[in-house]
Design an enzyme around this catalytic site. Structure first.
Site, PDB file in Angstrom:
ATOM      1  N   ASP A 104       0.820  -1.203   0.000  1.00  0.00           N
ATOM      2  CA  ASP A 104       0.000   0.000   0.000  1.00  0.00           C
ATOM      3  C   ASP A 104       0.860   1.262   0.000  1.00  0.00           C
ATOM      4  OD1 ASP A 104      -2.262  -1.575   0.112  1.00  0.00           O
ATOM      5  OD2 ASP A 104      -2.477  -1.411   2.296  1.00  0.00           O
ATOM      6  N   TYR A 105       0.273   2.354  -0.400  1.00  0.00           N
ATOM      7  CA  TYR A 105       0.945   3.653  -0.468  1.00  0.00           C
ATOM      8  C   TYR A 105       1.652   3.987   0.846  1.00  0.00           C
ATOM      9  CZ  TYR A 105       1.366   8.738  -1.252  1.00  0.00           C
ATOM     10  OH  TYR A 105       1.823  10.013  -1.402  1.00  0.00           O
TER      11      TYR A 105
END
Length: 254
Positions: A104-105
């Protein structure tokens, strides 16, 4: 002639599933013409296939990198919103490489990048149950019962998770947060975050510390190293791929 997504995958430009998404998004061209049909076939030896305007052919050299991904970074080759991508962290690498899976970011930690499509597909295939270890800082006091639930598996909106290995590492003096180590072999979207949320704890930060037996030892945040020939050989064996490893398994370190 082969299906376009297979050609893209063999070139190491994306996994087959990601290749399908690239085709549907209109980001793939064959001989200069945009292709959006998943059934399209091409000749890898004669046709010019490009992703995002970059020609992809069979890679001249297989490359394998281990990156310690920082937060605020996209696990992709490009981002339409102009955010930093993991490929931006390897500026010396001129060849087309692609992350093996995604973080994820905001998630940090171990991410592999390669142009070896066969290995990438093997590492992502659920049949091989490749283990991934994460350390999460979760909100609130994680109890022994929570740990037992995580180990047994928890019910998510997309079904019951497989049994995991979970360990409570640390608890804040005031019980405001807990640090948990979780090892899973599934690859569901945001799985660790959702598993902890399912037992009542929102994840505040998350880091992947191990993948397929590899760790972040000696690799600072935001830096990377080439895998050794021995490491590549072992990955190929556990991912069901051919064990042949080219001389010079990677590229210079950063």
């Amino acid at each position: 002639m082969e299906r376009l997504q297979k050609i893209i995958s063999k070139a190491g430009a994306a996994s087959r599933r990601e290749a399908e998404r690239l085709i549907l998004a209109g980001r793939v061209t064959v001989n200069g013409l945009t292709v959006t049909e998943l059934g399209t076939q091409a000749d890898a030896d004669r046709d010019v296939v490009a992703v995002d305007g970059v020609n992809i052919g069979a890679p001249k050299q297989k490359l394998y990198f281990l990156l310690n991904k920082p937060g605020k970074c996209i696990s992709a080759v490009r981002d339409d919103r102009g955010r930093r991508t993991v490929v931006d962290l390897l500026p010396e690498v001129e060849e087309y490489i692609y992350p093996v899976g995604r973080l994820d970011y905001d998630t940090e930690g171990l991410l592999l990048l390669t142009n070896d499509g066969e290995l990438m597909n093997g590492l992502l295939h659920p049949r091989y149950e490749i283990e991934k270890t994460y350390i999460a800082r979760a909100q609130g006091l994680v109890t022994a019962d929570d740990i037992r639930q995580l180990c047994r598996g928890v019910m998510l909106e997309d079904g019951m998770t497989a049994p995991a290995r979970a360990k409570l590492l640390e608890v804040a003096d005031n019980g405001a947060w807990s640090r948990v180590q979780l090892t899973i072999h599934e690859g569901r979207n945001r799985q660790v975050r959702r598993m902890l949320q399912a037992v009542g704890h929102r994840v505040q930060s998350l880091k992947r510390t191990a993948f397929a037996g590899l760790t972040l030892a000696g690799v600072p945040r935001g830096r990377y190293r080439s895998l050794t020939a021995g490491e590549v050989d072992r990955l190929k064996k556990i991912a069901g791929a051919a064990a042949e490893v080219p001389a010079g398994a990677g590229h210079k370190e950063s």
